[in-house]
Design a protein around this motif. Structure first.
Motif, short mmCIF file in Angstrom:
data_model
loop_
_atom_site.label_atom_id
_atom_site.label_comp_id
_atom_site.label_asym_id
_atom_site.label_seq_id
_atom_site.Cartn_x
_atom_site.Cartn_y
_atom_site.Cartn_z
N GLN A 10 0.82 -1.13 -0.08
CA GLN A 10 -0.02 0.05 -0.03
C GLN A 10 0.73 1.33 0.07
O GLN A 10 0.55 2.20 -0.78
N GLN A 11 2.01 1.31 0.73
CA GLN A 11 2.82 2.29 0.73
C GLN A 11 3.22 2.81 -0.68
O GLN A 11 3.50 3.79 -1.23
N VAL A 12 3.89 1.71 -1.41
CA VAL A 12 4.38 1.87 -2.73
C VAL A 12 3.38 2.50 -3.78
O VAL A 12 3.43 3.14 -4.56
N SER A 13 2.19 2.01 -3.43
CA SER A 13 1.05 2.20 -4.41
C SER A 13 0.73 3.94 -4.17
O SER A 13 0.44 4.44 -5.12
N ALA A 14 0.73 4.19 -2.88
CA ALA A 14 0.47 5.52 -2.34
C ALA A 14 1.54 6.39 -3.27
O ALA A 14 1.28 7.66 -3.63
N VAL A 15 2.70 5.91 -3.25
CA VAL A 15 3.76 6.77 -3.86
C VAL A 15 3.72 7.07 -5.22
O VAL A 15 3.66 8.19 -5.69
N PHE A 16 3.14 6.01 -5.96
CA PHE A 16 2.69 6.05 -7.12
C PHE A 16 1.76 7.05 -7.64
O PHE A 16 1.71 8.04 -8.70
N ALA A 17 0.96 6.81 -6.79
CA ALA A 17 -0.50 7.77 -7.03
C ALA A 17 0.05 9.11 -6.77
O ALA A 17 -0.45 10.10 -7.61
N LYS A 18 0.91 9.47 -5.86
CA LYS A 18 1.34 10.88 -5.64
C LYS A 18 2.23 11.38 -6.65
O LYS A 18 1.98 12.71 -7.27
N PHE A 19 2.80 10.45 -7.42
CA PHE A 19 3.78 10.83 -8.54
C PHE A 19 2.86 11.10 -9.72
O PHE A 19 2.81 12.23 -10.63
N ASP A 20 1.83 10.46 -9.90
CA ASP A 20 0.82 10.66 -11.06
C ASP A 20 0.30 12.02 -10.83
O ASP A 20 0.14 12.73 -11.88
N THR A 21 0.11 12.66 -9.89
CA THR A 21 -0.50 13.89 -9.37
C THR A 21 0.60 14.79 -9.67
O THR A 21 0.22 15.86 -10.39
N ALA A 22 1.81 14.58 -9.14
CA ALA A 22 2.69 15.71 -9.47
C ALA A 22 3.38 15.79 -10.69
O ALA A 22 3.91 16.81 -11.12
#
Length: 633
Positions: free
Chosen positions: A121-133
């Motif tokens: 879940q942690q890495v999935s959250a980082v990916f989602a943050k990158f998509d936004t950024a």
């Protein structure tokens, strides 16, 4: 910019249980991981040696993501700025493969481990943050006129590997939003995964499969692997009926929850389609790969018109099995019995020998892949059921099995190994940016290897019963990979259209839709038990990857045409067809999949390509009838 492929790339066998996620209960008849030799278990140390190394890479990836976000506003400076951005994106993408797969693969070995689940879940959250950024990237790229960009690519040789990816953004330009719109959709990306995650938890962590007592007094816990093995081998129809009612009933017990989750999937897909200005969810689903929507609708229409061989096969089975009534739980039990077993080692060697027509280089790469550490072979407590191949760029593919020594498990190995070899060849011949092939071509390699195995096995035996069983498998492959997947696609399309029209989606509605489809495809050749109406709740693809399953059928049609070209005609034409096919595997994602298949010799816009599968089914059923007559004499 296209989403990095690390969040996809699980290619699975086309069966009801494949890609299902269901923890095996700890019990005496399931092997413990510690008791399995290392050569039959995954070795994940080529990805990371331990969790501290994973954490360091995750921090490194986040730093690179921050640096990439700082490139906003730089692309118009010229071709070097564009090149630098894509190279930076490549660096992040290569790390994404590693930091995503490491926890994901370990989670699939034991879904009960909450520490691993938390890291995933942690890495999935980082990916989602990158998509936004990085939501700014594609809108900013498209502010550069296409002729200008083409001139930059022509004058900058280092941009050549990125040409297809860059220019494909212009093809999709009408459906790219402005920066703010892309940012909002990126912010919703993590939320959009919620239906999938809810389905996985409901069908994995929270599911408890029942234990039933069979007619001989033995007990069996109906995990997906045990359930399939029972239907494949138990000669007692009453036992099969009891098992089917209990196993499917496990899903029916929480059908309202599954329906609520599936409505979330449908509403999400319709929201995203409208947000990107598509007229339908189907239009949105096929646009990324430039597949005409008519490919899907023509596939469904042609298959609906060609169900006669499917129904003829069901009636043949009913007659040869001597049943008063024929049900879906009778559809996999062999008509004739065989003592043949297919332990993993034998299945591996058979698959290796069968692909000899693809040449020495293919066989050598195949043998290296299966030499140990990349295939997790046996069912263990908590392990994900079914089978899949997962690519890890820079390392290679990993293959998950739940091998149980049946003929089906031998073909499942060949299928997934076909995916793995596709990945091996793509990684060897493509730069990172085009190394990930699309789902649309993925199942060509897997079903092709199944066909090679079938022909190899037929050549090895003259026993009429063994030959009949192999022909039965070939027909079942068409049923499962073609007819069943088209029926699933039909269900998905109709379910999505309910939401598009603003109509309700309830358990009763979904049950009625699925039950009606069973009757449409099977007619009166099969007695349809009421509990099968809830089977939609146990099809993982509906929840995990909408509009995926039709590609099994198109790929099956493609591989059938390619196999015929490789194995028939004169030596020169066979060699040319083989080279075209290997070029397809090596091409990764360097073109749109329809174009890749046309280069290999397949045109899926032709209704005849689909009709050829229907005719092949008709021929095979006729051969089965003839073999059955010989056996009975």
């Amino acid at each position: 910019m296209k989403r990095l492929p690390t969040l996809a790339g699980l290619f699975c066998a086309a069966s009801l249980a494949c890609n299902a996620i269901a923890a095996a209960e700890a019990r005496s008849d399931v092997r413990q991981r510690a008791d399995i030799a290392a050569e039959y278990r995954w070795d994940l140390t080529p990805i990371f040696k331990d969790w501290p190394a994973w954490e360091a890479a995750l921090r490194q990836m986040e730093a690179k993501m921050d640096a990439f976000a700082a490139r906003k506003g730089s692309l118009a400076k010229g071709p070097q700025a564009v090149l630098d951005a894509y190279r930076a994106y490549d660096e992040i993408g290569k790390l994404q493969y590693l930091v995503y797969r490491y926890p994901q693969l370990q989670r699939d070995l034991d879904s009960r481990n909450q520490e691993v689940a938390a890291r995933f879940q942690q890495v999935s959250a980082v990916f989602a943050k990158f998509d936004t950024a990085t939501a700014w990237f594609t809108p900013e790229l498209l502010t550069i006129a296409q002729p200008t960009m083409e001139a930059w690519i022509a004058s900058t040789p280092a941009l050549a590997p990125y040409r297809f990816t860059i220019l494909d953004n212009y093809r999709r330009q009408a459906h790219v939003l402005d920066e703010q719109g892309e940012r909002l959709l990126a912010l919703a990306g993590r939320f959009a995964q919620s239906p999938r995650e809810a389905f996985q938890e409901l069908s994995t962590s929270d599911i408890r499969f029942p234990t039933i007592t069979l007619a001989d007094g033995s007990e069996v816990t109906l995990t997906p692997a045990n359930y399939r093995a029972l239907l494949d081998s138990n000669p007692n129809q009453a036992d099969r009926a009891k098992a089917a009612a209990a196993h499917v009933g496990t899903y029916a017990a929480t059908a309202n929850t599954y329906a609520a989750i599936y409505q979330g999937v449908l509403q999400r897909d319709w929201f995203l389609a409208q947000a990107r200005r598509f007229g339908s969810t189907l239009d949105a689903a096929v646009d990324d790969n430039a597949v005409p929507p008519a490919v899907v609708t023509t596939l469904i229409e042609a298959t609906r018109a060609g169900t006669a061989p499917l129904q003829r096969y069901a009636r043949l089975r009913k007659r040869l099995l001597g049943l008063d009534s024929y049900h879906f739980y009778d559809s996999s039990v062999p008509i004739f019995r065989s003592e043949q077993r297919y332990p993993y080692e034998r299945s591996r060697e058979l698959a290796l020998a069968s692909v000899a027509p693809l040449g020495a280089d293919y066989q050598q790469r195949f043998r290296k892949f299966v030499s140990g550490g990349r295939i997790d072979v046996y069912e263990t407590p908590g392990k994900r059921s079914g089978a899949y191949s997962a690519g890890v760029y820079g390392v290679g593919p990993y293959l998950l099995l739940n091998h149980n020594d049946t003929l089906e498990s031998a073909f499942t190995f060949a299928h997934e190994a076909g995916h793995a070899m596709h990945t091996v060849l793509s990684y060897a011949h493509q730069p990172f940016i085009t190394s990930s092939y699309t789902i649309f071509v993925a199942e060509v390699a897997s079903t092709m290897n199944e066909r090679f195995l079938l022909e190899h096995l037929l050549q090895q035996t003259s026993d009429p019963k063994e030959r009949f069983l192999l022909l039965q498998h070939a027909v079942d492959a068409i049923v499962n990979t073609f007819y069943t997947q088209v029926m699933f696609a039909d269900f998905e399309l109709q379910a999505h259209r309910l939401v598009e029209r603003g109509e309700p989606v309830t358990t009763a509605v979904l049950n009625s839709l699925y039950g009606r489809l069973l009757k449409d495809y099977y007619g009166d050749a099969v007695t349809i038990d009421d509990f099968y109406q809830t089977s939609w709740a146990r099809i993982p693809h509906f929840f995990n990857s909408p509009y995926y399953v039709y590609q099994y059928a198109t790929c099956f049609a493609s591989s059938a045409e390619l196999f015929n070209a490789i194995t028939s005609g004169d030596a020169a034409s066979r060699a040319a067809a083989t080279e075209r096919y290997l070029t397809l595997l090596k091409s990764g994602g360097n073109d749109h999949p329809m174009a890749q298949l046309k280069k290999a010799g397949v045109d899926l816009t032709r209704r005849e390509t689909v009709q050829a599968v229907v005719e092949q089914m008709e021929t095979l059923v006729s051969r089965m009838e003839a073999e059955a007559a010989r056996i009975s004499r």
